[in-house]
Design a protein around this motif. Structure first.
Motif, PDB file in Angstrom:
ATOM      1  N   TRP A 194       5.355   7.174  -0.522  1.00 15.32           N
ATOM      2  CA  TRP A 194       5.299   6.859   0.900  1.00 15.32           C
ATOM      3  C   TRP A 194       4.662   5.495   1.112  1.00 15.32           C
ATOM      4  O   TRP A 194       3.757   5.107   0.375  1.00 15.32           O
ATOM      5  CB  TRP A 194       4.449   7.893   1.649  1.00 15.32           C
ATOM      6  CG  TRP A 194       4.952   9.287   1.550  1.00 15.32           C
ATOM      7  CD1 TRP A 194       4.558  10.252   0.658  1.00 15.32           C
ATOM      8  CD2 TRP A 194       5.941   9.897   2.373  1.00 15.32           C
ATOM      9  NE1 TRP A 194       5.248  11.407   0.888  1.00 15.32           N
ATOM     10  CE2 TRP A 194       6.107  11.221   1.936  1.00 15.32           C
ATOM     11  CE3 TRP A 194       6.714   9.443   3.447  1.00 15.32           C
ATOM     12  CZ2 TRP A 194       7.002  12.103   2.518  1.00 15.32           C
ATOM     13  CZ3 TRP A 194       7.604  10.323   4.041  1.00 15.32           C
ATOM     14  CH2 TRP A 194       7.738  11.634   3.577  1.00 15.32           C
ATOM     15  N   ASP A 209       2.004   3.554   2.797  1.00 16.19           N
ATOM     16  CA  ASP A 209       0.706   3.906   3.385  1.00 16.19           C
ATOM     17  C   ASP A 209       0.508   3.010   4.600  1.00 16.19           C
ATOM     18  O   ASP A 209       0.240   1.828   4.472  1.00 16.19           O
ATOM     19  CB  ASP A 209      -0.403   3.689   2.360  1.00 16.19           C
ATOM     20  CG  ASP A 209      -1.748   4.212   2.833  1.00 16.19           C
ATOM     21  OD1 ASP A 209      -1.831   4.750   3.955  1.00 16.19           O
ATOM     22  OD2 ASP A 209      -2.714   4.090   2.066  1.00 16.19           O
ATOM     23  N   ARG A 210       0.678   3.577   5.762  1.00 15.93           N
ATOM     24  CA  ARG A 210       0.609   2.797   6.991  1.00 15.93           C
ATOM     25  C   ARG A 210      -0.260   3.501   8.025  1.00 15.93           C
ATOM     26  O   ARG A 210      -0.446   4.700   7.973  1.00 15.93           O
ATOM     27  CB  ARG A 210       2.009   2.552   7.546  1.00 15.93           C
ATOM     28  CG  ARG A 210       2.750   3.831   7.858  1.00 15.93           C
ATOM     29  CD  ARG A 210       4.154   3.537   8.366  1.00 15.93           C
ATOM     30  NE  ARG A 210       4.913   4.770   8.399  1.00 15.93           N
ATOM     31  CZ  ARG A 210       6.001   4.988   7.700  1.00 15.93           C
ATOM     32  NH1 ARG A 210       6.459   4.064   6.905  1.00 15.93           N
ATOM     33  NH2 ARG A 210       6.644   6.119   7.799  1.00 15.93           N
ATOM     34  N   THR A 270      -2.240   0.427  -4.335  1.00 16.91           N
ATOM     35  CA  THR A 270      -1.289  -0.646  -4.111  1.00 16.91           C
ATOM     36  C   THR A 270      -0.444  -0.821  -5.361  1.00 16.91           C
ATOM     37  O   THR A 270      -0.873  -0.481  -6.468  1.00 16.91           O
ATOM     38  CB  THR A 270      -2.003  -1.976  -3.783  1.00 16.91           C
ATOM     39  OG1 THR A 270      -2.857  -2.308  -4.875  1.00 16.91           O
ATOM     40  CG2 THR A 270      -2.805  -1.872  -2.503  1.00 16.91           C
ATOM     41  N   GLU A 330       2.945  11.039  -3.753  1.00 14.73           N
ATOM     42  CA  GLU A 330       2.804  12.487  -3.640  1.00 14.73           C
ATOM     43  C   GLU A 330       3.368  13.117  -4.908  1.00 14.73           C
ATOM     44  O   GLU A 330       4.477  12.792  -5.328  1.00 14.73           O
ATOM     45  CB  GLU A 330       3.551  12.977  -2.410  1.00 14.73           C
ATOM     46  CG  GLU A 330       3.440  14.461  -2.159  1.00 14.73           C
ATOM     47  CD  GLU A 330       4.241  14.905  -0.946  1.00 14.73           C
ATOM     48  OE1 GLU A 330       4.140  16.088  -0.616  1.00 14.73           O
ATOM     49  OE2 GLU A 330       4.968  14.097  -0.341  1.00 14.73           O
ATOM     50  N   ILE A 333       0.073  14.648   6.140  1.00 12.29           N
ATOM     51  CA  ILE A 333      -0.995  13.894   6.796  1.00 12.29           C
ATOM     52  C   ILE A 333      -1.540  14.639   8.010  1.00 12.29           C
ATOM     53  O   ILE A 333      -2.747  14.826   8.122  1.00 12.29           O
ATOM     54  CB  ILE A 333      -0.538  12.461   7.120  1.00 12.29           C
ATOM     55  CG1 ILE A 333      -0.366  11.714   5.795  1.00 12.29           C
ATOM     56  CG2 ILE A 333      -1.515  11.761   8.047  1.00 12.29           C
ATOM     57  CD1 ILE A 333      -0.053  10.269   5.888  1.00 12.29           C
ATOM     58  N   ALA A 359      -3.479   7.315  -3.743  1.00 14.63           N
ATOM     59  CA  ALA A 359      -3.180   6.154  -2.916  1.00 14.63           C
ATOM     60  C   ALA A 359      -3.585   4.903  -3.661  1.00 14.63           C
ATOM     61  O   ALA A 359      -4.441   4.942  -4.553  1.00 14.63           O
ATOM     62  CB  ALA A 359      -3.929   6.245  -1.588  1.00 14.63           C
ATOM     63  N   ILE A 418       1.316   5.717  -0.974  1.00 14.31           N
ATOM     64  CA  ILE A 418       0.779   7.033  -1.319  1.00 14.31           C
ATOM     65  C   ILE A 418       1.826   7.685  -2.218  1.00 14.31           C
ATOM     66  O   ILE A 418       2.997   7.767  -1.846  1.00 14.31           O
ATOM     67  CB  ILE A 418       0.531   7.899  -0.071  1.00 14.31           C
ATOM     68  CG1 ILE A 418      -0.552   7.268   0.810  1.00 14.31           C
ATOM     69  CG2 ILE A 418       0.138   9.333  -0.472  1.00 14.31           C
ATOM     70  CD1 ILE A 418      -0.761   7.969   2.135  1.00 14.31           C
ATOM     71  N   ARG A 466       0.872  -1.198   0.000  1.00 12.29           N
ATOM     72  CA  ARG A 466       0.000   0.000   0.000  1.00 12.29           C
ATOM     73  C   ARG A 466       0.894   1.228   0.000  1.00 12.29           C
ATOM     74  O   ARG A 466       1.774   1.363   0.855  1.00 12.29           O
ATOM     75  CB  ARG A 466      -0.900  -0.004   1.230  1.00 12.29           C
ATOM     76  CG  ARG A 466      -1.968  -1.055   1.186  1.00 12.29           C
ATOM     77  CD  ARG A 466      -2.905  -1.031   2.369  1.00 12.29           C
ATOM     78  NE  ARG A 466      -2.806   0.146   3.192  1.00 12.29           N
ATOM     79  CZ  ARG A 466      -2.999   0.147   4.499  1.00 12.29           C
ATOM     80  NH1 ARG A 466      -3.265  -0.965   5.140  1.00 12.29           N
ATOM     81  NH2 ARG A 466      -2.908   1.257   5.193  1.00 12.29           N
ATOM     82  N   TYR A 497      -6.637  12.015  -3.836  1.00  7.98           N
ATOM     83  CA  TYR A 497      -6.925  13.002  -2.801  1.00  7.98           C
ATOM     84  C   TYR A 497      -7.335  14.329  -3.431  1.00  7.98           C
ATOM     85  O   TYR A 497      -6.794  14.716  -4.459  1.00  7.98           O
ATOM     86  CB  TYR A 497      -5.705  13.208  -1.888  1.00  7.98           C
ATOM     87  CG  TYR A 497      -5.377  11.994  -1.058  1.00  7.98           C
ATOM     88  CD1 TYR A 497      -6.060  11.749   0.136  1.00  7.98           C
ATOM     89  CD2 TYR A 497      -4.405  11.095  -1.462  1.00  7.98           C
ATOM     90  CE1 TYR A 497      -5.772  10.630   0.896  1.00  7.98           C
ATOM     91  CE2 TYR A 497      -4.112   9.969  -0.700  1.00  7.98           C
ATOM     92  CZ  TYR A 497      -4.802   9.743   0.476  1.00  7.98           C
ATOM     93  OH  TYR A 497      -4.515   8.633   1.225  1.00  7.98           O
TER      94      TYR A 497
END
Length: 142
Positions: free
Chosen positions: A91, A93-94, A72, A39, A125, A70, A37, A35, A63
Motif C-alpha cells: 500500500w 502509506d499516505r 520507504t 501487508e 487501518i 512500514a 506499508i 513511503r 506493526y
C-alpha cells in the motif's frame, strides 16, 4: 510461446498486489523513494524483514496489531517486494482524512492526489484505529 507468457502472468499477479495509487507513482517516477506499508498474510518474521531490506526497503516500523511493516523503498523495487509469496498487498502509506458532510469527493487536493482515494484506504487501518481506541478505554477503566 507458453514460456514467453509466464513472465507476463507473474507481473500481472504482482501488480494485483500493489495499491493502484502506488502503481501510478511507480510508473511516473521509478527512481523516487516512496513511503509504503507491506501487508503480509502472517506476522512478519525477522527473515522476511531482512529480505525486504535486501530488496531496498528501509523498514521503519513493524506493526504489532496487524501483519504489516512500514517504511520507504525505491519505487522501482516495489514490484519485486510485491512478488514475494508471503506479501499480501503493498500500500501507498499516505495521510487520510475524513471528508466533510458537503465536501465534493472528486476534486484534486493541493498535492495532486484525488480525494476519491479515501475510499481506497486499506480495510485494516480503520480497524486498527477502533482497536487502539478500545485498548485505550480498557486501560483507563482497569
Amino acid at each position: 510461446m507458453f514460456i514467453l507468457l509466464i513472465p507476463l502472468t507473474v507481473l500481472a499477479a504482482q501488480s494485483d498486489k500493489i495499491d493502484p495509487a502506488l502503481l501510478g507513482l511507480i510508473r511516473e517516477n521509478p527512481s523516487s523513494e516512496v513511503r509504503i506499508i507491506v501487508e503480509l498474510f502472517e506476522r512478519p518474521t525477522n527473515e522476511q524483514i531482512e529480505v525486504l531490506k535486501g530488496d531496498g526497503m528501509n523498514v521503519t516500523h513493524v506493526y504489532k496489531i496487524i501483519n504489516a511493516v512500514a517504511g520507504t523503498a525505491p519505487a522501482g523495487k516495489i514490484e519485486r517486494i510485491a512478488g514475494h509469496p508471503w506479501v499480501k498487498k503493498v500500500w501507498l502509506d499516505r495521510t487520510v482524512r475524513a471528508l466533510e458532510e458537503n465536501e465534493p469527493t472528486n476534486e484534486t487536493s493541493e498535492n495532486g492526489t484525488s480525494r476519491e482515494m479515501v475510499s481506497e484506504v486499506p480495510v485494516f487501518i480503520p480497524l486498527l484505529i477502533v482497536l487502539l481506541v478500545a485498548v485505550a478505554i480498557l486501560k483507563i477503566f482497569r
